[in-house]
Design a protein around this motif. Structure first.
Motif, PDB file in Angstrom:
ATOM      1  N   LEU A  51       0.950  -1.121   0.024  1.00 26.49           N
ATOM      2  CA  LEU A  51      -0.057  -0.075  -0.087  1.00 26.49           C
ATOM      3  C   LEU A  51       0.889   1.133  -0.077  1.00 26.49           C
ATOM      4  O   LEU A  51       0.467   2.332  -0.504  1.00 26.49           O
ATOM      5  N   LYS A  52       2.121   1.190   0.662  1.00 23.69           N
ATOM      6  CA  LYS A  52       2.807   2.291   0.701  1.00 23.69           C
ATOM      7  C   LYS A  52       3.360   2.830  -0.737  1.00 23.69           C
ATOM      8  O   LYS A  52       3.343   4.091  -1.024  1.00 23.69           O
ATOM      9  N   LYS A  53       3.468   1.885  -1.699  1.00 21.89           N
ATOM     10  CA  LYS A  53       3.923   2.321  -2.992  1.00 21.89           C
ATOM     11  C   LYS A  53       2.729   3.182  -3.629  1.00 21.89           C
ATOM     12  O   LYS A  53       3.015   3.761  -4.775  1.00 21.89           O
ATOM     13  N   GLU A  54       1.352   3.141  -3.050  1.00 24.43           N
ATOM     14  CA  GLU A  54       0.322   3.589  -3.989  1.00 24.43           C
ATOM     15  C   GLU A  54       0.493   5.276  -3.713  1.00 24.43           C
ATOM     16  O   GLU A  54      -0.211   6.033  -4.326  1.00 24.43           O
ATOM     17  N   SER A  55       1.230   5.779  -2.801  1.00 27.66           N
ATOM     18  CA  SER A  55       1.273   7.132  -2.351  1.00 27.66           C
ATOM     19  C   SER A  55       2.633   7.681  -2.020  1.00 27.66           C
ATOM     20  O   SER A  55       3.423   7.043  -1.263  1.00 27.66           O
ATOM     21  N   ILE A  56       2.850   8.927  -2.847  1.00 28.30           N
ATOM     22  CA  ILE A  56       4.246   9.468  -2.695  1.00 28.30           C
ATOM     23  C   ILE A  56       4.314   9.609  -1.050  1.00 28.30           C
ATOM     24  O   ILE A  56       5.443   9.684  -0.574  1.00 28.30           O
ATOM     25  N   LEU A  57       3.315  10.313  -0.323  1.00 28.33           N
ATOM     26  CA  LEU A  57       3.192  10.797   0.937  1.00 28.33           C
ATOM     27  C   LEU A  57       4.152   9.509   1.919  1.00 28.33           C
ATOM     28  O   LEU A  57       4.659   9.548   2.962  1.00 28.33           O
ATOM     29  N   LEU A  58       3.459   8.252   1.534  1.00 25.07           N
ATOM     30  CA  LEU A  58       3.830   7.015   2.265  1.00 25.07           C
ATOM     31  C   LEU A  58       5.129   6.357   1.900  1.00 25.07           C
ATOM     32  O   LEU A  58       5.615   5.531   2.792  1.00 25.07           O
ATOM     33  N   LYS A  59       5.608   6.894   0.688  1.00 25.29           N
ATOM     34  CA  LYS A  59       6.730   6.195   0.106  1.00 25.29           C
ATOM     35  C   LYS A  59       7.999   5.592   1.180  1.00 25.29           C
ATOM     36  O   LYS A  59       8.582   4.498   1.189  1.00 25.29           O
ATOM     37  N   GLU A  60       8.442   6.568   1.922  1.00 27.19           N
ATOM     38  CA  GLU A  60       9.522   6.361   3.021  1.00 27.19           C
ATOM     39  C   GLU A  60       8.928   6.258   4.463  1.00 27.19           C
ATOM     40  O   GLU A  60       9.816   6.370   5.387  1.00 27.19           O
ATOM     41  N   THR A  61       8.013   6.071   4.548  1.00 25.01           N
ATOM     42  CA  THR A  61       7.319   5.932   5.917  1.00 25.01           C
ATOM     43  C   THR A  61       7.782   4.536   6.647  1.00 25.01           C
ATOM     44  O   THR A  61       7.674   3.428   6.186  1.00 25.01           O
TER      45      THR A  61
END
Ligand SMILES: [Zn+2]
Length: 123
Positions: A51-61
């Motif tokens: 799911l992280k890959k779906e959003s730029i905001l979450l990419k490095e979370t």
């Protein structure tokens, strides 16, 4: 799949909070899972990574999971204790816990069923 829908709801909540605050990046998400919440940590992390890959905001979370120990109270003898002390039986529906003192299966879970977002660190 329980872990995937949980990961999805975490993703939705985290993204909506981040958007509300106009975040550029989400550095860290801290979750609290109870020992009785029946969540497989590896599976959850696997789903969340997708799911992280779906959003730029979450990419490095970074994902941090804090496990809350499960606690039981026996209805027969009022014993209170942690999950580690208590023998458990697994059924198809949910684990059943036996009181170590009086061997009763009539027990209440008093903590450890939570699956919540503790905090979100944004930039
Ligand atoms: Zn008991």
């Amino acid at each position: 799949m329980h872990e995937f829908s949980l990961a999805q709801s975490v993703q939705e909540t985290v993204l909506s909070v981040a958007k509300e605050r106009a975040a550029k990046e989400i550095n860290k998400v801290i979750l609290k899972f109870g020992a009785f919440a029946l969540i497989e940590e590896d599976q959850f992390r696997f789903c969340f990574d997708i799911l992280k890959k779906e959003s730029i905001l979450l990419k490095e979370t970074e994902l941090e999971i804090i496990w809350i120990p499960g606690k039981l109270r026996c209805q027969e003898c009022s014993f209170r204790g942690n999950i580690d002390d208590i023998p458990q039986k697994h059924t198809e529906l949910a684990p059943i816990f036996q009181c170590p003192k009086c061997k009763s299966y009539v027990t209440d879970i008093i903590s450890g069923t939570e699956a919540t977002i503790d905090s979100i660190v944004i930039k």
